[in-house]
Each structure stands twice: as C-alpha cells, then as structure tokens.
Design an enzyme around this catalytic site. Structure first.
Site, PDB file in Angstrom:
ATOM      1  N   MET A  26       9.079   4.211   4.800  1.00  0.00           N
ATOM      2  CA  MET A  26       9.172   2.803   4.396  1.00  0.00           C
ATOM      3  C   MET A  26      10.369   2.573   3.481  1.00  0.00           C
ATOM      4  SD  MET A  26       6.903   1.525   6.236  1.00  0.00           S
ATOM      5  CE  MET A  26       7.471  -0.114   5.789  1.00  0.00           C
ATOM      6  N   GLU A  27      10.717   3.581   2.679  1.00  0.00           N
ATOM      7  CA  GLU A  27      11.900   3.458   1.819  1.00  0.00           C
ATOM      8  C   GLU A  27      13.162   3.315   2.680  1.00  0.00           C
ATOM      9  OE1 GLU A  27       9.292   5.257   1.127  1.00  0.00           O
ATOM     10  OE2 GLU A  27       8.813   4.673  -0.928  1.00  0.00           O
TER      11      GLU A  27
ATOM     12  N   LEU B  30       0.805  -1.212   0.000  1.00  0.00           N
ATOM     13  CA  LEU B  30       0.000   0.000   0.000  1.00  0.00           C
ATOM     14  C   LEU B  30       0.846   1.273   0.000  1.00  0.00           C
ATOM     15  CD1 LEU B  30      -2.690  -1.455   2.373  1.00  0.00           C
ATOM     16  CD2 LEU B  30      -2.899  -1.150  -0.071  1.00  0.00           C
ATOM     17  N   CYS B  31       2.129   1.147  -0.243  1.00  0.00           N
ATOM     18  CA  CYS B  31       3.008   2.313  -0.393  1.00  0.00           C
ATOM     19  C   CYS B  31       2.760   3.001  -1.728  1.00  0.00           C
ATOM     20  CB  CYS B  31       4.475   1.871  -0.362  1.00  0.00           C
ATOM     21  SG  CYS B  31       5.197   1.863   1.274  1.00  0.00           S
ATOM     22  N   HIS B  32       2.906   4.312  -1.730  1.00  0.00           N
ATOM     23  CA  HIS B  32       2.783   5.069  -2.968  1.00  0.00           C
ATOM     24  C   HIS B  32       4.061   4.957  -3.792  1.00  0.00           C
ATOM     25  CE1 HIS B  32      -0.185   6.985  -0.351  1.00  0.00           C
ATOM     26  NE2 HIS B  32      -0.840   7.270  -1.459  1.00  0.00           N
TER      27      HIS B  32
ATOM     28  N   ASP C 277      23.460 -12.706   3.514  1.00  0.00           N
ATOM     29  CA  ASP C 277      23.695 -13.599   2.373  1.00  0.00           C
ATOM     30  C   ASP C 277      25.181 -13.800   2.125  1.00  0.00           C
ATOM     31  OD1 ASP C 277      22.932 -15.110   0.009  1.00  0.00           O
ATOM     32  OD2 ASP C 277      23.536 -13.382  -1.178  1.00  0.00           O
TER      33      ASP C 277
END
Lengths: 160, 160, 160, 160, 160, 160
Positions: D113-114, D76-78, D128
C-alpha cells in the site's frame, strides 16, 4: 502588559481573535544556513546552470509544506488557511545560503509564525541534504523581516 | 562523493538503510533564542521561583512533539520511533535562552534531524509566546552538538 | 503561458489567491477500481442486501478523510476548509467499482485536487481491503468530471 | 476465504501481524499520467536538459512523503517505518509519464500500500502542477508490479 | 428525522454547510478525571504553590492541540479554523480533576466536537502522566455543557 | 516515587525506553456512550439486521485510526508501530453502547494510551453521528481493562 499566551493563573492559553476583522496579512522571515565555502560550492554545482536543482527544490517544498502545518507544530497558534506561501533560497556571501519565506493570509490573525516556520523547515532540509558531507552546518539569524496588515506593521531596520 | 539525497539523475532520493544493523543512536542539538535582557527577565519572572512555568513548559512540549514528527517535515528523513526525546531550556548569558534537544532511537538510522527539529520547534515556540512584547527576537546557532551510535561519531569541539 | 506552480527561476511555487473573491466551488472526480468479476461479486455479497457494508463504508470514510488532508499531501495546494465532501461507490460493469468524490468549498480557490484525492484514496482503500484475494487489481481512469464556481467551469464531454 | 479486513460480525478490522517474523519486504507499484502530447512536451521542456526540474522534483517528493503517511490515509494499514522509498518518473509513449514507487521495510507486514500510495500521490501532484493547462489529464493503470519478502511473492507477468 | 451523517443508501456522509451564514459559535464541554485522593494530592503537590505545573500544563496544551485536529480524528467533521480554544483544569471534589474546554469559531458549522475532543485529549494526557502511580484512573462524564451561535442553543440544565 | 513524566526540575519529560527488551504487549480499554433508550434504538435500527451499519463502522474506523495517531496527540507518548488494533462496539444495557479497543505491539513500551485513545475517539465519533438527535449524550467509564507484556500486568477486578 502580560504574556498574551499566559493567563492570570499562569497557564498557557490561546488568544481569542474572533473580534478582529479579517484583513490581508503578509509576513516575511529569513534565516541563514552557513555551510562553509566548499559545501556551498557543491550545492551550487549540483543546481546549475539555469535550473534550480534537487537540494533547493526539496528545501523550498519542505518550507512551504511546513508553513502550512504551523498550527500543528506551535501549540498556541491558530489554525488558518494561507492565500500564498513563497520560499526563496539564494547564496549569501561565500559560505552561506539565505532562506526567505513569505506567508500571506486573509484572516483575523497574522502569519508571522508561518513565515518563520517555513524558513526554518527549509533550512533544516538543506542541513539534512548536506549532512553527509559535514555536521558543521549552522542555521543562524532566524528573524522576522517584516509584517503588514495587522494591528501594527513591523519592518526590520536593516535585514540580517 | 555525492549528495546522498540526490541520485545520478539529479533527483531527490531517500537512502536505503535496510542493510544497517539497529544500534542505539543518540543525537544532541542546540540553539539560542536571543530575546534581549528585558524580555529574558520577563520570561524568568513568570517561571519562578522553583517551578518552570508556562513559556518553558510549552516550548519543551512543542519541541518533543515536533521531534516526533520530523519525518513528516523533512522530506527525505526516514520514519522511525524514538526511545526518548528530552528538551531543556536554560538562560544563556544576559539576553538569551539556550534550547537543547536530545533524541534517542534504537534503529538503522540516526536521529540528528530529530534533535535539530526538536530544538528548533521549541525555539520557535518561545518566539511565539514572546512576540507580543517584541518582534526583535532572533534564533541563532542551530547546531548539532554530538551524535553517537552510527557509522561515525561526532563531537563538536566546543559548544556554541 | 507558463506553469502556475513554477516561477521564473524554474522553482516550485504556490499561487497567490488572496485577490480572488470567495465563491462556492464544486468539483467532482471519478475513478474505476477494476477487481475482476469474481472479486467484485465477493465485495457485493459482503455488502448486501440493503445496507452498504464494511468495504464500501471504509472506502467512503477514507476518501472523505483523505480529501480533508489534500493540502498536506499535494505540496502546492492551498490549505482550506470544506463545506462538504461526498464519496459514492457503485458497480460499474461486470468487473469494476466506480468511485466518485464531490468536494465543495466557499473559498478563493477550487477543490479539484480535493475531489481527485478523495476518489483516489477511496480507491486505494478498496484495493487494500481486497488485496488478500488478488494483487491483480487496477485503479483506472482517475479524472475530473466537472468543476464549477471558479474562473471557468469544466464539464467532461462524456464521463469515463 | 474471507476478507482479511472484515471480521465475522461483518465489521472492518485490522490484521494481527505480531506472530510474523520481521523480513525485508519490497514492493514496487506503477501508474501512468496521460497528459497529451502537447502538455508532455511542456513538462519535458521545463525540466531540461540534464537536470530534472520542478514538476518532476515536486512529484517525487510528494510521492515519498505520501508513502510515509500511508497508515494515516488507508484506515486499516499498519503504521510502520520505511527503510527506503524511491519514486521515478519517466516519459511513457508520446503523451504520458510513468510513475514508479518502490517501498522497502524490514518488518512484519508488507509495503504494497505504501508503494501504491506513493505512486498515486506523485501522479496527483503532476496533475496539480499541470492543471492550469488542461483538465483533461487522466491517471491510469495504478498497479502493483511486484512484491517480495512476504508469505508469497508477486510478479506481474508483463508490466503495464 | 434521520441521522445527518447517514444518507438514504445507509452510507456515512458529511453534511453540506455551504448555505449557512458564518456566525460566531461557542461550545463548552467538560469531563472528570477520577484519580483517587492520594493521586490527586500528588498532582496538586507538584503543581504548587501559585504556579500551575507540568501535569496541568501538559494536559492543557494537549487539549488545545487536540481540539485543533478534530477534523482529522472525527471522520465526518468539517475542517475549520478556530478563533480560540481554552482548556481549564481544576480540582473537583476530593478525588478528581474537572477538565473544561471552550472552543470558538466564526464559521458555518459549530465546534461542539472540537470542545469535546479537546476536553477528552486533555483528560487522556492527565491519565498518561499519572499512570505510573495507578491504572485505576477513570475518565467520566464527558459532556457538552453549552453551545451557542448555531441554529439552536444548548445549555445543560445542571452541570455535571 | 515521582511522576515519570516530570523531571527533577519539575518539567515535562519523556521516559527513555531504550534499555527495555521488545516484548509483545497488549492493552484493552473500554468506555460507555450513554445515548438514552430512544437514540440507542435508532442506532440499532439503522445497523440491522445482520450487518453492522454506518454509525458503528464509522466509529470503529475512527477508533483504529485514532489509536494509530496516539503519539501525535498525547505529548509524551512514544511513537511506535502497532501489530494490531481492534475496536468493538456492543449494546450495554437499555441506553448505552460499550466501546472496547485492544491495541497490540511488539515493542519496548506499552500501548495502554493507544487502547484508551482508540476507545475514546470511537466514542466521540458515535457522539458526532448522533448529536443531531440529542446533545444529552455522555461518555462514561473510560478505563483500562487489562494490559499484559510489560513490567507488570494489570487486570481490572471487575469490568465496568
């Protein structure tokens, strides 16, 4: 003989590879990034002495990640996994870098386009990291060097 | 002057473009796909008479779609929209095609990498569609032709 | 022993998995999303009584979709299919949710990174859906729980 | 107050940001990758003396590239551009690395969020690259450190 | 019988296909794009005489490229390769085009969603290329026509 | 008048939107998923009583995420942000669901294709989640309902 990616109606088309037996296929491609002597020196200076540095590392990673996404970029390529993908970048004469990408798969179709895409994206990334110094950078000699494991092998007589 | 994409700790880094004013920026890049005379004739035969055909159309679309994804491929490029992206492909001498990609944005950073990526992906797509005939295809002279709208314009003295 | 993802020239590199035999490989990873008691209650209230609701569903789907794209996100991961990917989200104490992601493949390399990526993207999605209430949310204890089917199994002695 | 990402019908939903004025927004997020002292030493040894090396470079690039793709990963992020994204990785105590990601945009919605996604993908990439040595690696304390430029600023009282 | 993509806790879930034997699976899907007679004539006029032209070519390529990305778009689909994907577009009555997409894989799960996604993305692309003339374009009758190679075959009694 | 996405050389082409002024643009599209009465009942039963459940949630999220990726799927669409994207799914008669997607942007070009793509991907996801029960599911009446904010508004006289 016709274009394998063009059908009888002259439309673009994929090739059905379902009847082929999976084999280990290797493709190796190269290109040159001509930077000029001064810019080449700058890249080398920033990457020394024994450790490869940020320009080369960024380009290697971009090449590997680009090769993994070949089927999204080249419209009629088959989506496939990769057993391996290696990118190397070395000086090539007084003014250029040579990028080489080797792609490997165990599959029904080859990885020629993966190797070429990986080499090219790595070269574009070198360009991006150097373009603040000069826009007179040329990517040249994007070529397949060899491929093995498919219907017929290819070995370029002498490398670029 | 230092590499804009390398910080003081010698690490790869993006450039902050937030202080720039959005302007209309245009970049045009070119490359050549050397097919040899016979393969060039085949491509032209399949594309005639007045309508561009499947090889050219596929390459144009791949170039445009590739340009739109530049920021996913080139690690330190800014994600941005595009006002326009055009790809043209024309014969260039007896044995080659010339690919040109023009990218346009109204934004805080240029679209040089978008134009170069679009031209290159279009060229790789031509390679893919022709590779059943020959692996002796070379992509050459990937270059910026001009860019305008940023801090300084660039016009290549004579085109490739 | 050296880093498998770093070559002798100290460059990042993939690992060639072509010589391995495809086996069924399972990896399970977990993490915790510490929301605080009040926010945890809100999430639970919106998700009741017997049906899991929008926060949990969105996070589950984001986790599964994120796991499928691991090879695009983690530069040196192999692209591979998945036989299965499951994400579960349950309360964990009075103030947290526990996210678990299990990834399964029949292939030449494991899915440890897929399980970890799926759990993490699910956790970030819970954060996103709750951040209007509080920015004091922490994702903790991202760990591999177990993996089987590869060269050597791993079972974490006691779960987080 | 309700969940902004859940509508009256209890369904997941985006938030309309069209009425907001574009402002410069900055978000900074952190996490820790607990490697244990021995593995931390190995990472540091391979990255020395003055140049950051392949593990750190790969993680930085993965973080930046992951941040650019946040809107594809978090449902739901733009989708938005980024003016800048920086990732730094430094030792944090005797057994861990601290990853910090700063995201910047001039836009109608923030980049919290980024920043969190960039820090997390960088941390997963460190995992990793180290997992051949140990599976006992934990990513901890994924948190927002501060954000500015939106409706209300946030500054974490004391950093993790 | 329950929804295969919903578990006992009423959450969305993938299906584990690891126990299935890889077989050659083919799925064929269709849809119609109702353009009206005038717009259909325009499309046909631009595509003549013997060569398919830009609208059809663009739609075919979009369909193939969309099919390759099905697992990114449909949340619970398995990521898989494709042996082949063909898209054909032909007139269907006086006012419509019929799009057909055939997807083929050698794998543990079918390609029904790939065929449907390919047909639909091709149809949306036709819409996009025609929308400057009319917004009264309808995509109809998106259906599976047949699938073979899985647990049970399906053949639609009469095609749309 | 000519196809805006076809140039004088009959090649596919983007449209330059750089001269347009950014405005708030809204587009709303719909489609129907014809499941048959029995399958519709099953979907409704699993989604009750007051909470929307996994099938609907998954489809909503897939639609929103698909709309965000329209420019990757439709070759000549401009990449753009979205201020908002909403997907609703309601029963439509005794045998079908109606999917509606509303996309909003402040930009130089409209979001008609985003709304149509979002509705279609949501519908395909419903198909995917129901296909274990029946392959006789049809997606119908994919249409633009209205769009505002561009050069000319469009309002479909009566909704499907």
């Amino acid at each position: 003989m016709n274009f394998t990616h063009v059908n009888a109606a002259n439309e673009p088309t994929m090739v059905d590879v379902g009847a082929k037996v999976p084999t280990r296929r290797v493709a190796r491609a190269q290109c040159r990034v001509v930077l000029g002597p001064e810019l080449l020196s700058r890249v080398q200076a920033g990457e020394m002495p024994s450790h490869k540095g940020p320009v080369i590392h960024t380009a290697i990673l971009a090449g590997i990640m680009g090769a993994k996404r070949t089927a999204e970029l080249i419209p009629l390529c088959h989506p496939l996994g990769l057993d391996d993908c290696k990118v190397t970048i070395v000086p090539d004469g007084p003014d250029a870098l040579r990028v080489e990408c080797t792609a490997v798969v165990t599959g029904r179709t080859g990885v020629e386009m993966e190797a070429l895409t990986g080499a090219t994206i790595a070269a574009l990334t070198i360009y991006d990291m150097c373009k603040a110094f000069s826009h007179d950078i040329t990517i040249d000699s994007v070529q397949l060097v060899e491929k093995t494991g498919g219907k017929s092998d290819f070995h370029r007589p002498e490398n670029l």
